[in-house]
Design an enzyme around this catalytic site. Structure first.
Site, PDB file in Angstrom:
ATOM      1  N   ILE A   1     -48.199   9.844  25.602  1.00 33.34           N
ATOM      2  CA  ILE A   1     -46.936   9.086  25.456  1.00 33.34           C
ATOM      3  C   ILE A   1     -46.981   7.520  25.598  1.00 33.34           C
ATOM      4  CG2 ILE A   1     -44.541   8.664  26.515  1.00 33.34           C
ATOM      5  CD1 ILE A   1     -44.219  11.761  26.568  1.00 33.34           C
ATOM      6  N   ALA A   2     -47.822   7.542  26.910  1.00 31.64           N
ATOM      7  CA  ALA A   2     -48.154   6.337  27.604  1.00 31.64           C
ATOM      8  C   ALA A   2     -49.227   5.334  26.514  1.00 31.64           C
ATOM      9  CB  ALA A   2     -49.218   6.189  28.965  1.00 31.64           C
TER      10      ALA A   2
ATOM     11  N   GLY B   1     -52.276   9.507  29.157  1.00 29.03           N
ATOM     12  CA  GLY B   1     -51.815  10.532  28.332  1.00 29.03           C
ATOM     13  C   GLY B   1     -51.250   9.802  26.954  1.00 29.03           C
TER      14      GLY B   1
ATOM     15  N   HIS C   1     -32.132  17.852  29.736  1.00 32.17           N
ATOM     16  CA  HIS C   1     -33.050  17.405  28.605  1.00 32.17           C
ATOM     17  C   HIS C   1     -33.839  18.803  28.397  1.00 32.17           C
ATOM     18  CE1 HIS C   1     -36.122  15.756  26.059  1.00 32.17           C
ATOM     19  NE2 HIS C   1     -36.848  16.044  26.834  1.00 32.17           N
TER      20      HIS C   1
ATOM     21  N   GLY D   1     -41.404  12.898  32.634  1.00 32.72           N
ATOM     22  CA  GLY D   1     -42.043  14.145  32.685  1.00 32.72           C
ATOM     23  C   GLY D   1     -41.137  15.329  33.047  1.00 32.72           C
TER      24      GLY D   1
ATOM     25  N   ASP E   1     -53.167   7.621  37.326  1.00 33.42           N
ATOM     26  CA  ASP E   1     -53.437   8.875  36.435  1.00 33.42           C
ATOM     27  C   ASP E   1     -53.977   9.834  37.721  1.00 33.42           C
ATOM     28  OD1 ASP E   1     -53.262  11.326  34.676  1.00 33.42           O
ATOM     29  OD2 ASP E   1     -52.898   9.860  33.001  1.00 33.42           O
TER      30      ASP E   1
ATOM     31  N   GLY F   1     -49.208   8.979  34.526  1.00 32.99           N
ATOM     32  CA  GLY F   1     -49.558   9.722  33.211  1.00 32.99           C
ATOM     33  C   GLY F   1     -50.082   8.944  32.163  1.00 32.99           C
ATOM     34  N   ALA F   2     -50.896   7.682  32.666  1.00 36.24           N
ATOM     35  CA  ALA F   2     -51.117   6.623  31.876  1.00 36.24           C
ATOM     36  C   ALA F   2     -52.293   6.831  30.981  1.00 36.24           C
ATOM     37  CB  ALA F   2     -51.333   5.415  32.942  1.00 36.24           C
TER      38      ALA F   2
END
Length: 334
Positions: free
Chosen positions: A16-17, A14, A187, A130, A42, A11-12
């Site tokens: 958060i990344a 995105g 979570h 994720g 990704d 998810g690079a």
């Protein structure tokens, strides 16, 4: 200088990344003398964006970053990994049932578990971010049977940090003065933030949080719901999900795996529940208080569990068992 380690972030492209990659590259996670080969994965439609992220990482001119590889291919991404940080997942869309979200993600994490099994080192440390993180982590773990279960963990450190911050704000101290809060379970909004074993430093002395606050109704009520619903509150305010705080929590989580926890302190992470001392059923991916030494976690033992805690711990375990059942129905029919 030691040999470079291979670190994958999925998810690079995105949010958060984007907040995470600089911290990994500058030595904040694996230390200032640990060179890194950073692998960014990704999906194909995101490769244009990922190229931009790659350019920025190059432009940071970070001395520890020996190479950055951007790819949409699992055989490239998962090869010879030392660490896999699995951030990418299918986000929940409007009108989407949690069950639909589970179904979409089970597919993704089954594939990624299989890729870890096939290409990564058997010593790889796998951190799942994720959502739904616990069940995604369990799915990946089950799909990589030759990698030890103990090498898989999921992120509940953001919830842990949120709990610390709420206590610190209430007492007018810094988060650093609060230690040993616990996040039990999933979570999700059933998680149980527990401060019955937490300590706070006040006027140079360590005291229990319950003694320091003298406000049991807040601790058993509003405090818990605030932490449980904090992610939703951030989305409501910012129209985007937590990214900066999530990235910081990932750094904390991975750094503690790498370097261990400080003496006398424990942290929260989702781990396999097998053989735990707190009556949580086996074969769930459940958040426990842990200490870490030599890159190996150990569940903190001997904490007394009162009836209030027991009920909350069981409730979140029940949700995880249901999620697991749903996920594995999809897995067996896939």
């Amino acid at each position: 200088m030691s040999e470079p380690i291979r670190v994958l972030v999925t998810g690079a492209a995105g949010q958060i990344a984007y907040s995470l990659l600089y911290s990994i590259g500058n030595g904040s996670v694996f230390g200032k003398d640990q060179p890194i080969i950073l692998v960014l994965l990704d999906i194909t439609p995101m490769m244009g964006v990922l190229d931009g992220v790659l350019m920025e990482l190059q432009d940071c001119a970070l001395p520890l970053l020996k190479d950055v590889i951007a790819t949409d291919k699992e055989d490239v991404a998962f090869k010879d990994l030392d660490v896999a940080i699995l951030v990418g997942s299918m986000p929940r869309r409007d009108g989407m049932e949690r069950k639909d979200l589970l179904k979409a993600n089970v597919k993704i994490f089954k594939c990624q578990g299989a890729a870890l099994e096939k290409y990564a080192k058997k010593s790889v440390k796998v951190i799942v971010v994720g959502n739904p993180a616990n069940t995604n982590c369990l799915t990946a773990c089950k799909s990589a049977p030759s990698i030890p279960k103990e090498n898989f963990s999921c992120l509940t450190r953001l919830d842990h940090n949120r709990a610390k911050a709420q206590i610190a704000l209430k007492l007018g101290v810094t988060s650093d003065d609060v230690k040993n809060v616990i996040i039990w379970g999933n979570h999700s909004s059933t998680q149980y933030p527990d401060v019955s074993h937490a300590k706070v430093k006040l006027h140079g002395k360590e005291v229990g949080v319950y003694d320091a606050l003298k406000d049991d109704s807040w601790l058993k009520g509003e405090f818990i719901t605030t932490v449980q619903q904090r992610g939703a509150a951030v989305i409501k305010a910012r129209k985007l999900s937590s990214a900066m705080s999530a990235a910081k929590a990932i750094c904390d989580h991975v750094r503690d795996i790498w370097f261990g926890t400080p003496e006398g302190e424990f942290v929260s992470m989702g781990i396999i529940s097998d053989g735990n001392p707190y009556g949580v059923p086996d074969d769930l991916l459940y958040s426990f208080p842990v200490t870490i030494k030599n890159k190996t976690w150990k569940v903190v033992e001997g904490l007394t569990i009162n009836d209030f805690s027991r009920e909350k711990m069981d409730l979140t375990a029940k949700e995880l068992a249901e999620e697991k059942e749903t996920a594995f129905e999809f897995l067996s029919s896939a």
